[in-house]
Design a protein around this motif. Structure first.
Motif, PDB file in Angstrom:
ATOM      1  N   VAL A 169       0.819  -1.205   0.000  1.00 17.41           N
ATOM      2  CA  VAL A 169       0.000   0.000   0.000  1.00 17.41           C
ATOM      3  C   VAL A 169       0.858   1.262   0.000  1.00 17.41           C
ATOM      4  CG1 VAL A 169      -0.252  -0.044   2.534  1.00 17.41           C
ATOM      5  CG2 VAL A 169      -1.907   1.210   1.142  1.00 17.41           C
ATOM      6  N   TRP A 203       2.334   1.757  -3.508  1.00 17.15           N
ATOM      7  CA  TRP A 203       1.266   2.134  -4.444  1.00 17.15           C
ATOM      8  C   TRP A 203       0.849   3.585  -4.234  1.00 17.15           C
ATOM      9  CZ3 TRP A 203      -3.839   3.744  -3.794  1.00 17.15           C
ATOM     10  CH2 TRP A 203      -4.592   3.810  -4.965  1.00 17.15           C
ATOM     11  N   TRP A 256      -6.936   1.935  -1.844  1.00 18.03           N
ATOM     12  CA  TRP A 256      -6.144   0.723  -2.073  1.00 18.03           C
ATOM     13  C   TRP A 256      -6.862  -0.497  -1.511  1.00 18.03           C
ATOM     14  CZ3 TRP A 256      -4.161  -2.767   1.446  1.00 18.03           C
ATOM     15  CH2 TRP A 256      -3.203  -3.663   0.987  1.00 18.03           C
TER      16      TRP A 256
END
Length: 291
Positions: free
Chosen positions: A132, A135, A183
């Motif tokens: 996460v 990203w 996410w």
């Protein structure tokens, strides 16, 4: 017609193109990027792809693979995506025979029901998830480079198809603490969809793919049902990518797999995750523990 296809699903910036290109190094696999976006472009007919470059070095209208496919589709623009996939798979069989398997990194789940409409097709779904934090950092950098869904899009006819992306980029991502929640929600939707629709799927970690490439690829080959080829990273990738990450058009960036660790130097990133301690637990399970 080819009876099997590998379908890669993920969030954007999660390593789907890198995985696609790497799988194309296997002697039985060929990489095609985001197939559905070529077969059925947003905001225009199939002719909008004719002059687009293919990663083989030719434009689509000159490519030995894509030219006849796009021409056949152009004769009937009302053709459903499932029929377009049939044309794609038929051409694949003509060019490569039935010993090879196409890799489609479309990512978006809406293409799966269309693929499911192709008779006797074995769909192997690979779901790749990225940490996460990595990203989020990559998404923020991309937003600084360009506005992915300009405000002017609200006046385009394609907004009826892309309204969720428009809302996500122009409204939700302006909210503090939204990205980690996004996410979680979007990855959870993918996992639930694959489970509820009984898709044969394999969960992969971008982190393990980057750090333990050989074992990760071995699990993919076992899942797909092809022979495990060691050290395929040294092979030249076979691909005809028209839609996908820009790395597909730069062979120099495809010769090695390196982990994007820029997020580790971000001082602000940990504060974005403070409201959601449960997300780090899920991140550990999806990205590290299960892999």
């Amino acid at each position: 017609m080819n009876s099997k296809i590998i379908f890669i699903t993920s969030l954007e910036r999660s390593g789907s193109t890198l995985l696609d290109l790497t799988l194309g190094r296997h002697s039985n696999l060929v990489s095609f990027g985001e197939v559905s976006r070529v077969l059925q472009p947003h905001g225009g007919g199939i002719e909008t792809t004719f002059d687009r470059p293919c990663s083989c070095g030719k434009n689509v209208n000159e490519c030995k693979f894509w030219s006849s496919i796009t021409y056949d589709i152009s004769k009937n623009e009302n053709m459903p995506l499932s029929k377009r996939y049939e044309i794609f798979l038929s051409k694949f069989n003509d060019v490569y025979g039935d010993n090879k398997i196409p890799v489609d990194s479309t990512k978006y789940l809406k293409a799966l029901p269309e693929l499911g409409g192709v008779k006797d097709l074995d769909i192997k779904v690979v779901n790749i998830i990225r940490d996460v934090r990595g990203w989020m950092h990559s998404s923020k950098l991309a937003a600084k480079r360009k506005q992915e869904m300009p405000y002017s899009k609200i006046f385009d006819s394609e907004i009826r198809i892309m309204w969720k992306a428009y809302l996500r980029f122009n409204v939700l991502r302006k909210l503090p603490f939204w990205l980690p929640l996004e996410w979680y929600i979007r990855n959870k939707l993918i996992i639930n969809y694959l489970s509820q629709n009984n898709h044969e799927s394999l969960l992969l970690s971008y982190e393990k793919f980057a750090f333990d490439t050989e074992n990760t690829l071995s699990s993919v080959f076992d899942f797909v049902g092809v022979e495990n080829e060691s050290s395929i990273i040294k092979n030249k990738s076979e691909h005809h990518i028209v839609r996908g990450n820009r790395m597909a058009f730069n062979e120099d960036t495809n010769n090695k797999i390196t982990y994007d660790k820029k997020w580790m130097a971000s001082a602000k990133l940990p504060y974005s995750l403070l409201p959601y301690p449960f997300i780090m637990k899920i991140n550990s399970r999806w990205v590290y523990r299960n892999n």
